[in-house]
Design an enzyme around this catalytic site. Structure first.
Site, short mmCIF file in Angstrom:
data_model
loop_
_atom_site.label_atom_id
_atom_site.label_comp_id
_atom_site.label_asym_id
_atom_site.label_seq_id
_atom_site.Cartn_x
_atom_site.Cartn_y
_atom_site.Cartn_z
N GLU A 180 -2.76 11.47 6.07
CA GLU A 180 -2.53 10.11 5.56
C GLU A 180 -2.86 9.06 6.63
O GLU A 180 -3.36 7.99 6.32
CB GLU A 180 -1.08 9.97 5.09
CG GLU A 180 -0.84 10.77 3.82
CD GLU A 180 0.62 11.16 3.60
OE1 GLU A 180 1.11 12.02 4.36
OE2 GLU A 180 1.24 10.61 2.69
N ARG A 206 1.58 1.76 7.00
CA ARG A 206 1.88 2.43 5.74
C ARG A 206 2.99 1.65 5.04
O ARG A 206 4.02 1.35 5.65
CB ARG A 206 2.37 3.85 6.02
CG ARG A 206 2.81 4.52 4.76
CD ARG A 206 3.58 5.77 5.04
NE ARG A 206 3.97 6.38 3.78
CZ ARG A 206 5.12 7.01 3.58
NH1 ARG A 206 5.97 7.14 4.57
NH2 ARG A 206 5.40 7.52 2.42
N ARG A 242 15.84 16.57 -3.80
CA ARG A 242 15.79 15.74 -5.02
C ARG A 242 15.70 16.61 -6.26
O ARG A 242 15.01 17.63 -6.26
CB ARG A 242 14.59 14.80 -4.98
CG ARG A 242 14.75 13.70 -3.98
CD ARG A 242 13.52 12.84 -3.90
NE ARG A 242 13.12 12.67 -2.51
CZ ARG A 242 11.92 12.27 -2.10
NH1 ARG A 242 10.99 11.96 -2.99
NH2 ARG A 242 11.65 12.16 -0.83
N ASN A 288 3.86 3.73 10.88
CA ASN A 288 4.65 4.11 9.71
C ASN A 288 6.11 3.84 10.04
O ASN A 288 6.75 4.63 10.74
CB ASN A 288 4.39 5.59 9.40
CG ASN A 288 5.14 6.07 8.17
OD1 ASN A 288 5.94 5.32 7.59
ND2 ASN A 288 4.90 7.30 7.78
N HIS A 305 2.82 9.14 -2.63
CA HIS A 305 1.88 10.03 -1.91
C HIS A 305 0.43 9.73 -2.26
O HIS A 305 -0.44 10.60 -2.12
CB HIS A 305 2.13 11.52 -2.25
CG HIS A 305 3.47 12.04 -1.90
ND1 HIS A 305 4.18 12.88 -2.72
CD2 HIS A 305 4.24 11.85 -0.81
CE1 HIS A 305 5.33 13.18 -2.16
NE2 HIS A 305 5.39 12.57 -0.99
#
Ligand code: ADP
Length: 403
Positions: free
Chosen positions: A385, A91, A241, A7, A180
């Site tokens: 993941e 990823r 955010r 990743n 996601h």
């Protein structure tokens, strides 16, 4: 088969080495501060001591070389030679409309990922550096790309289009992609397995609540709507955010404060959310501590965060005309007892009945937190993941080898 999962971020690179015979993790680690002085490689071999090494790592190519030498290190290593690594899974954040599933890396795939730089300027170039670095260090090893957006490619037009001039979609592919996806896919499948029910028959709402957070409506095993949009800014209030806001606020504030495009982007992505409202932290643990001490801003930040999440769950129940299963995952979703409690206490209209004792149990295992007579099954499922990336890589490479 041993598979290295990578990743890559712009200045970091996370890795996990899997033995797919039993899906065990042989080692995992992280290289931070790539391109800066004093880069740090932290390596954790299974069953052995974690080690850290500080050196100058200017590029991802060097980072992977260091990782490979750590994996084969006499003392800290877990394999005898890098030849044992039979595939690499990467990823990648944005797969646009081109990638509806994971794919083998070839020239066409790389060209497509490059075309998508425009849609994910912060993320896809970093993924590409990871791919190139792995190819350079392991030229004959097959590479697979796994996309955060792929699972959401099943969304119908009514979910993914914005109500703006169609030309913007036709010219620039402005639409909802979500994120996601690997996590939402993993936990929705794990939920069906846990309940021993066919996923085709279930309406599931998955809440991936970490630093970034998104909710997905999964009907019959497919994503039918998700809260993140063209970028990961839309939807829930997050650590830093803003999530949803009136789009007219953007030009208004830019005008009043004389902000540039990059300044307003930074404001909404890095200086909003829990951090902005609490004034102290983007971390849910600190928000909860502040709330326990009676701090008004931390309490308000928590209430806004919880309220917005609950509204999304309600709207996705409406989108699917019902919900059978609600899943919480990721840092906040797996660990915040109080957030789950506050959300679930106000979803009784859906037939949700929380078992407070089960909700308070902490374990790293999938578990039920709803009462036996709850109309909706509520589960906490730790996401994984990397395992999805390793499984997809394994399946794709095995299929390619058989051809
Ligand atoms: P990322 O999106 O970076 O992968 P994670 O899924 O690891 O993030 O989630 C990180 C967040 O999880 C932290 O910012 C923190 O707010 C939250 N978190 C971790 N542990 C707890 C806890 N015990 N209680 C509440 N929140 C927690």
């Amino acid at each position: 088969m041993k598979i290295l999962v990578i990743n890559a971020g712009s200045s970091s690179l996370k890795y996990q080495l899997y033995n797919m015979n039993d899906e065990s993790v042989l080692a995992k680690g992280l290289v931070e501060r790539i391109g800066m002085d004093s880069s740090i490689l932290t390596h954790k071999p299974a069953g052995k001591q974690e080690v850290s090494e500080v050196s100058e790592i200017l590029e991802h190519i060097t980072a992977i070389r260091k990782v490979l030498s750590m994996l084969t290190h006499e003392e800290h290593g877990v394999i005898a030679s890098i030849e044992e690594i039979q595939a690499v899974g990467h990823r990648v954040v944005h797969g646009g409309e081109a990638f509806k599933a994971s794919a083998l890396v070839d020239d066409a795939a790389k060209a497509e990922i490059r075309r998508l730089f425009d849609l994910a300027p912060l993320h896809n170039p970093a993924s590409m550096m990871g791919i190139k670095a792995a190819e350079t260090n392991m030229p004959n090893v097959p590479q697979v790309v796994v996309f955060d957006t792929a699972f959401h490619q099943t969304m119908p037009e009514k979910s993914y289009l914005y109500a703006i001039p169609r030309v913007l979609y036709n010219k620039y592919k402005v639409r909802r992609y979500g994120a996601h996806g690997t996590s939402h896919e993993y936990v929705s499948q794990a939920a069906a397995t846990f309940l021993d029910k066919p996923i085709e028959e279930l309406k599931i709402i998955t809440c991936h609540i970490g630093n970034g957070a998104s909710v997905t409506a999964v009907q019959g095993g497919q994503s039918v709507d998700t809260s993140m949009g063209m970028t990961p800014l839309e939807g829930l209030m997050m650590g830093t955010r803003s999530g949803d806001l009136d789009p007219a606020i953007v030009p208004y504030v830019m005008n009043k404060e004389e902000l540039s495009v990059s300044e307003v982007n930074s404001m909404l992505n890095k200086h909003s959310g829990l951090l902005a409202i609490s004034g102290v932290s983007s971390d849910m643990r600190e928000i909860t501590e502040g709330m326990d001490k009676g701090e008004a801003n931390a309490t308000l930040a928590f209430e806004m965060y919880e309220y917005r999440l609950r509204k999304y769950i309600g709207s996705y129940a409406a989108a699917m005309n019902g919900v059978d299963v609600l899943v919480f995952t990721a840092g906040v979703g797996e660990n915040s007892v109080v957030l789950r409690q506050k959300v679930l206490e106000q979803l009784t209209f859906l037939g949700v009945k929380l078992d407070a004792e089960l909700n308070a149990i902490r374990s790293g295992e999938p578990r039920r937190i709803s009462a036996p007579d709850s109309r909706v099954e509520v589960l906490v499922i730790p996401t994984n993941e990397e395992l999805v990336i390793a499984r997809d890589t394994h399946n794709i490479v095995t299929a390619a080898n058989q051809q």
